[in-house]
Structures are given as structure tokens and as C-alpha cells.
Scaffold this motif. Structure first.
Motif, mmCIF file in Angstrom:
data_model
loop_
_atom_site.group_PDB
_atom_site.id
_atom_site.type_symbol
_atom_site.label_atom_id
_atom_site.label_comp_id
_atom_site.label_asym_id
_atom_site.label_seq_id
_atom_site.Cartn_x
_atom_site.Cartn_y
_atom_site.Cartn_z
ATOM 1 N N GLN A 77 0.920 -1.291 0.162
ATOM 2 C CA GLN A 77 -0.018 0.021 -0.005
ATOM 3 C C GLN A 77 0.786 1.441 0.016
ATOM 4 O O GLN A 77 0.514 2.109 -0.790
ATOM 5 N N ALA B 203 -0.234 2.365 -3.693
ATOM 6 C CA ALA B 203 -1.424 2.634 -3.605
ATOM 7 C C ALA B 203 -2.105 3.746 -4.225
ATOM 8 O O ALA B 203 -3.310 3.828 -4.684
ATOM 9 N N THR C 261 -2.704 -4.486 -5.960
ATOM 10 C CA THR C 261 -1.669 -4.143 -4.530
ATOM 11 C C THR C 261 -1.750 -5.608 -3.894
ATOM 12 O O THR C 261 -0.574 -5.781 -3.332
#
Length: 144
Positions: free
Chosen positions: A113, A117, A125
Motif C-alpha cells: 500500500q 496505493a 496491490t
């Protein structure tokens, strides 16, 4: 009367009732071999970009099906791994690696993340987190 041969209840662990689906999927991903993880990453990456998704669906509309070979999906996953690996390494900071699968997943997902992200969806992810958890094996397969 003999006792039924059931497993000791302490030996069986159900998932947490409030566990999020990404974590449960991540535990499954972490248990797959490197090529399957890379193939899932490749498929996720191919369909994560709106333009690529439109092309895939357009091809299906014209041809009536979507066909991506396993080697092509793995190759797409290898490209994604090579593209994102430096950011994952930078985000890791030599974090402690727990022996608990759930804690290990949480740590790997947090690294992913932090690293991607802003540019990747949940599926990419999650796949990158699984790759990061299994990075030595993934690096061996990808030649990194």
C-alpha cells in the motif's frame, strides 16, 4: 462408546469473523507458487488500466471470448513485478517478518500500500503484497 476421531479444536483455526476479504484472499495468494502469483498479478494489471480493460472487453465482444494464455499472464506479472519492486523495497525499510501468516500478510500488504496505493488498484496491490512476501522465490523466477 469411543470418542469420535475429530481434530483437536485447538488445531483448527477459523478466519476472524471481521477479517476483510482482501486479507483472506491474501492468505490464499501467499500460499500459491510464484508463477501462479505472477499470472494473477499480470491479469490484474492487464485489466486494472481502463484502456487495457476496454481493449480486452472489445476483443471479447468481437471474438466472443477472452483468452489469455498462462505464459502471457505470467509475462505481464513479471513486467509488473520489475516495475514495482524498487518501490516495494524502498517502502519496506527492513520490517520485522512475523511467523504468523495473518501478521505477515498485514505487514506485506502495508508495504505494498505504501509503495503503490496511489497508482494501483486493490487486486494489483494484493498481488504485489503476496509477491513481496515471497520475494526471494519471485526474484528467482523473474530474474531480478
Amino acid at each position: 462408546m469411543s470418542e469420535a476421531p475429530y481434530a483437536n479444536p485447538v488445531d483448527f483455526d477459523l478466519p476472524y469473523l471481521d477479517a476483510d476479504p482482501v486479507s483472506e484472499s491474501g492468505l490464499i495468494l501467499m500460499g500459491m507458487d510464484a508463477e501462479r502469483i505472477l499470472a494473477i498479478l499480470g491479469l490484474a494489471a492487464l485489466t486494472a488500466d481502463p484502456g487495457s480493460a476496454v481493449l480486452v472487453i472489445d476483443a471479447a465482444w468481437h471474438d466472443g471470448e477472452i483468452r489469455i494464455s498462462f505464459p502471457a499472464a505470467v509475462a505481464a506479472g513479471v513486467r509488473e513485478w520489475r516495475r514495482h519492486r524498487p518501490a516495494l523495497a524502498a517502502a519496506d525499510g527492513d520490517q520485522f517478518r512475523s511467523g504468523s501468516p495473518r501478521e505477515a500478510w498485514a505487514s506485506a500488504y502495508q508495504v505494498a500500500q505504501c509503495a503503490v496505493a496511489a497508482t494501483a488498484g486493490t487486486t494489483v496491490t494484493a498481488c504485489l503484497a503476496a509477491c513481496w512476501f515471497r520475494r526471494e522465490e519471485i526474484d528467482g523466477v523473474t530474474g531480478v
